[in-house]
Design a protein around this motif. Structure first.
Motif, short mmCIF file in Angstrom:
data_model
loop_
_atom_site.label_atom_id
_atom_site.label_comp_id
_atom_site.label_asym_id
_atom_site.label_seq_id
_atom_site.Cartn_x
_atom_site.Cartn_y
_atom_site.Cartn_z
N ASP A 73 60.78 75.41 66.85
CA ASP A 73 59.59 74.81 66.25
C ASP A 73 59.93 73.78 65.17
N ILE A 74 61.22 73.50 64.98
CA ILE A 74 61.64 72.67 63.84
C ILE A 74 60.95 71.31 63.82
N GLU A 75 60.75 70.72 64.99
CA GLU A 75 60.13 69.39 65.03
C GLU A 75 58.64 69.44 64.68
N ASN A 76 58.04 70.61 64.82
CA ASN A 76 56.61 70.75 64.48
C ASN A 76 56.38 70.92 62.99
N VAL A 77 57.41 71.41 62.31
CA VAL A 77 57.22 71.79 60.92
C VAL A 77 56.89 70.60 60.04
N GLY A 78 55.81 70.75 59.30
CA GLY A 78 55.35 69.67 58.45
C GLY A 78 54.30 68.83 59.14
N LYS A 79 54.32 68.90 60.47
CA LYS A 79 53.38 68.07 61.24
C LYS A 79 52.16 68.84 61.70
N THR A 80 52.33 70.08 62.12
CA THR A 80 51.16 70.88 62.48
C THR A 80 50.77 71.75 61.29
N ALA A 81 49.56 72.30 61.38
CA ALA A 81 49.07 73.15 60.30
C ALA A 81 49.63 74.57 60.40
N ARG A 82 50.23 74.89 61.54
CA ARG A 82 50.50 76.30 61.80
C ARG A 82 51.96 76.69 62.05
N HIS A 83 52.87 75.73 62.07
CA HIS A 83 54.26 76.08 62.39
C HIS A 83 55.20 76.04 61.19
N ALA A 84 56.00 77.09 61.09
CA ALA A 84 57.08 77.15 60.11
C ALA A 84 58.36 77.46 60.88
N THR A 85 59.53 77.18 60.30
CA THR A 85 60.74 77.64 60.98
C THR A 85 60.95 79.11 60.67
#
Ligand code: ATP
Ligand code: MG
Ligand code: MG
Ligand code: MG
Length: 472
Positions: A73-85
């Motif tokens: 999920d690293i690429e999602n982090v900061g971009k979606t409201a729901r993903h953390a590493t």
């Protein structure tokens, strides 16, 4: 009900204790005796042997709050409201004891009675063919069938890749956060990629055993494995936009703003960096506390990569000095109560972080200067591509992380000649190989292909091969 992270965690575990579950603290992020997994990524992962019947669980019903890391999920982090590493997964488990009826009823009871969520805002999904689950939701729980969505295998069937073993359909619970979070699709519903329907709980019904021939054979004692994201639930309970706004995360986020002098919510770009640092500083604190050390391979590389990404985004925000230790202190202030070992290991974590961040700062400063020169030259020649040779030299000679080169070059509106880079990498491997056959050259032994990596599939997409050689 406005509930803090620590309260929700405790409410969840005590709810399931009241349903005769044995609750225990999180297992380590580092899997024990499990070569198939780099880092624990779900509540059930450290209990695989209980599910497979290889080990006997202390109780047929268990509940945990498990530390998880999902580098995928690293690429999602900061971009979606729901993903953390790094995140915490609350889970209740049945090892051949209760099944769908109870799992669904208790999940519903917990969210609608204990957490007092409005049932009218909740949606559920079931696997296409799982009429049993559909009927339980519709008839026993009284969820209107318009709000029960049937989804296919990608979303609602759980199995270990293409492998054999226990598997089965799942059913997820979503909350409708309202049109203002949504996309333009008038039929938008759970399964859509926008932020309107937030998935917070996944109930997995492990009822089959997949054999070598691909047959799904019913298990005599089916299991239950559920996972609810603690951060996501806190986001719902606190009525905030994203997991970066919940109590614990906001303290860390505020600290990032303080250190950088930046305000949150002013620019998308800045916000992405702020959220990324918030997430990564929490992840690295937990990883180090579980004994992971920065290195160029395996989980040590995950840690190193997170530290480096955080450090670099700190620079993007204009932070001049090393700052990760300061954030670590805020992480521990927020999580020390639930994870006592963080407090005990604080000095140790501090030491590891300090050394790694300093080392990286030097590499980064030097590499940035060189990369900047390369890019200026490209631009002055009206070109758009950084050559494979240059990218490789930065990586090989100066130790500049290749994924950073990709990121930075892209930020400048240029591209890296990826094939050229791979070709250089390949040449390097061959040089290493022939050096190995030359008995005189010790120290080359543990290069590239002799090191086995078990980085989870699909992560670090595009860089997989590169990383295997990072040791060189
Ligand atoms: P998503 O579709 O949003 O990526 P998922 O289907 O991959 O989530 P599951 O594998 O079903 O997630 O995990 C169970 C629960 O764990 C999710 O319902 C969610 O609440 C939480 N969760 C999963 N991934 C993350 C993450 N990267 N950060 C925070 N919470 C997560
Ligand atoms: Mg996911
Ligand atoms: Mg999902
Ligand atoms: Mg899911």
């Amino acid at each position: 009900k406005n509930l803090g992270v620590n309260e929700i965690r405790e409410m969840y575990l005590s709810f399931f204790r009241s349903k005769d579950h044995y609750s225990r603290s999180s297992f380590s992020l580092v899997p024990e005796n499990d070569k198939s997994l780099l880092l624990i990524n779900a509540g059930m992962a450290p209990m695989k042997n209980y599910f497979m019947g290889i080990e006997t669980p202390p109780n047929k019903r268990m509940a945990t709050c498990q530390k998880c890391v999902r580098t995928g999920d690293i690429e999602n982090v900061g971009k979606t409201a729901r993903h953390a590493t790094f995140f915490e997964m609350l889970g209740n488990f049945s090892f051949g004891d209760y099944f769908k009826k109870e799992a669904i009823a208790w999940a519903w009871e917990f969210v609608t009675k204990d957490l007092e969520l409005n049932p009218d805002d909740l949606w559920v999904t079931v696997y296409l063919e799982d009429d049993e689950a559909f009927d339980i939701w519709e008839k026993d729980i009284n969820v209107p069938k318009e709000r029960i969505v049937r989804l296919g295998k990608e979303d609602n069937f759980w199995e270990i890749g293409t492998g054999t073993g226990p598997c089965g359909p799942c059913s997820e619970i979503y909350i409708d956060r309202g049109k203002e979070f949504g996309c333009s699709d008038p039929d938008c519903k759970p399964g859509c990629d926008c932020d309107r329907f937030l998935e917070f709980w996944n109930l997995v019904f492990t009822q089959f055993n997949k054999d070598e021939d691909g047959n799904y054979n019913p298990l005599p004692n089916p299991n239950i494995d559920t996972g609810m994201g603690l951060e996501r639930m806190a986001c719902i309970m606190q009525g905030v936009d994203s997991i970066f706004d919940i109590d614990t995360m906001k303290s860390i986020r505020d600290n990032v703003c303080e250190l950088s002098g930046k305000e949150y919510g002013k620019s998308t770009e800045t916000d992405v960096s702020i959220r990324l640092i918030t997430d990564h500083s929490r992840a690295v604190t937990f990883l180090i506390s579980d004994g992971v050390l920065p290195s160029n391979e395996g989980r040590g590389y995950v840690l190193r990569r997170l530290i480096r990404r955080a450090a670099r985004h700190g620079r993007l925000l204009g932070i001049k000095n090393n700052f990760l230790v300061k954030l670590m202190e805020t992480v521990i202030e927020n999580y020390g109560e639930a994870y006592l070992d963080l407090v005990e290991k604080k000095e140790y974590i501090k030491k590891i972080l300090t050394v790694e961040e300093e080392k990286f700062s030097e590499t980064l400063d030097q590499g940035m200067v060189i990369l900047k020169e390369y890019m200026d030259k490209i631009k002055s020649e009206s070109k758009a591509v950084l050559s494979g040779e240059d990218a490789f030299r930065l990586y090989d000679t100066y130790g500049f992380p290749i994924e950073l080169t990709f990121e930075i070059v892209e930020e400048y509106g240029l591209k890296v000649d990826e094939d050229g880079f791979k070709a250089e990498m390949q040449k390097q491997k061959e040089r290493a190989r022939s050096a190995r056959t030359d008995k005189g050259v010790e120290g080359w032994k543990e290069t590239a292909d002799t090191l086995t990596f078990s980085i989870e599939k699909n992560e670090f997409i595009g860089y997989d091969e590169l990383e295997t050689s990072a040791q060189i």
